[in-house]
Design an enzyme around this catalytic site. Structure first.
Site, PDB file in Angstrom:
ATOM      1  CE  LYS A  13       1.736   3.768  -7.594  1.00 15.40           C
ATOM      2  NZ  LYS A  13       1.377   3.144  -6.303  1.00 15.40           N
ATOM      3  CB  SER A  39      -1.968   0.297  -9.519  1.00 11.52           C
ATOM      4  OG  SER A  39      -1.589   1.013 -10.669  1.00 11.52           O
ATOM      5  CE1 TYR A  53       1.803   7.769  -7.201  1.00  8.25           C
ATOM      6  CE2 TYR A  53       0.074   8.573  -8.666  1.00  8.25           C
ATOM      7  CZ  TYR A  53       0.455   7.891  -7.517  1.00  8.25           C
ATOM      8  OH  TYR A  53      -0.498   7.332  -6.704  1.00  8.25           O
ATOM      9  CG  ASN A  91      -1.535   1.304   1.546  1.00  2.98           C
ATOM     10  OD1 ASN A  91      -2.542   1.687   0.976  1.00  2.98           O
ATOM     11  ND2 ASN A  91      -0.932   2.049   2.481  1.00  2.98           N
TER      12      ASN A  91
END
Length: 311
Positions: A190, A159, A186, A110
């Protein structure tokens, strides 16, 4: 999407609603980044269902405080804390060694960083790719023996719909040659989360270990501290509370509908549709995040970067 996995839950469901009626007694769980935001609500729901939960966190003081609060709520000492710095491969290895081969049923990857200024970790990797992907890659692969002892077990990679901002640049994942863009970095990390879950599941599903990736929703937590207000306003229609944001993680970890399945990208407590033009912004999964060849290529690149040969 024909045969898409759905549930009676949706975008407004909370983690505690999703976990109701699920019995996790005797099941061990690790939640990375469990000291804030969605991680707290994920850990809370799992503990309410009877799981033993280890918060793997950078801030031990905050983690200890959260663990104490949840333990009081559930009336039992089910939540504990250990240190993990995902930006340090040495820290990841030390954490995995401390866990050893104790049975592990749920690993919730997480933790993360979002749209931060350009930087590199102590191992020389771009910060977002390192923390969001490489640290979790190494952690999960090192914990495979524990996951095998906890079967049926699941790995959850958190994600984001931001994966639509970038595929993985296999030639320059660390932005050494191209100009740095915080949101592109970023998005790349992801996408890596989704591809990792796809390949991990392919490699381990025959052993009773499955993996899923997911979009939790847009939640204004400390994760987004680098995001300008103007960018938040553009996606405010997707905003959820932290209790709602944790629901898909908890559903991915526990849903009977997902038994025997894996490698899926989830959103709003259901399997996401593959994105096509005309779908609302921030929904669906990009085709390149479902590409098995890219997933295998990422696995090989990740092995090389973390110095780990796992077959």
């Amino acid at each position: 999407m024909t045969g898409r996995v759905t549930s009676r839950f949706g975008a407004q469901s909370t983690a505690l609603e999703v976990i109701e009626g699920i019995d996790l007694a005797g099941r061990a769980t690790i939640v990375t980044g469990g000291a804030s935001g969605v991680g707290v609500e994920t850990a809370r729901a799992l503990a309410h269902a009877g799981a033993s939960v280890l918060l793997a966190v950078r801030d031990l003081q905050a983690g200890t405080r959260i663990a104490a609060v949840i333990n009081v709520e559930v009336g039992a000492d089910r939540v504990s804390v250990d240190f993990l710095e995902l930006g340090s491969l040495a820290s990841v290895r030390a954490f995995a060694e401390r866990w050893g081969e104790r049975p592990l049923s749920l690993l919730i990857n997480n933790a993360g960083v979002m749209a931060c200024p350009q930087g590199t970790t102590e191992d020389g990797f771009e910060t977002q790719f390192a923390v969001n992907h490489l640290g979790h890659f190494l952690l999960t692969t090192l914990l495979v023996p524990a996951l095998e002892k906890g079967v049926p077990s699941r790995v959850i990679a958190v994600s984001s719909s931001a994966h639509a901002l970038s595929d993985v640049d296999f030639d320059d994942p660390d932005f050494r040659k191209r100009p740095y863009d915080a949101f592109q970095a970023y998005g790349q990390s992801k996408t890596a989360n989704a591809l990792f879950a796809l390949e991990f599941d392919r490699r381990h599903r025959d052993r009773g270990i499955h993996a899923f990736s997911l979009m939790p929703g847009v939640i204004q937590t400390n994760l987004g501290r680098h995001v300008p207000d103007a960018d938040w306003s553009a996606i405010e229609h997707l905003t959820k509370t932290v209790e709602q944001g944790a629901s898909t993680s908890v559903w991915a970890a526990t849903a009977p509908e997902l038994e025997g399945k894996g490698g899926l990208y989830l959103e709003n407590c259901a399997e996401a549709e593959v994105f096509v033009r005309g779908m609302p912004r921030g929904t669906g999964v990009m085709p390149y995040a479902r590409d098995p060849d890219a997933a295998r290529r990422l696995w090989a690149l990740s092995e090389e970067k973390v110095g780990l040969a796992v077959g």
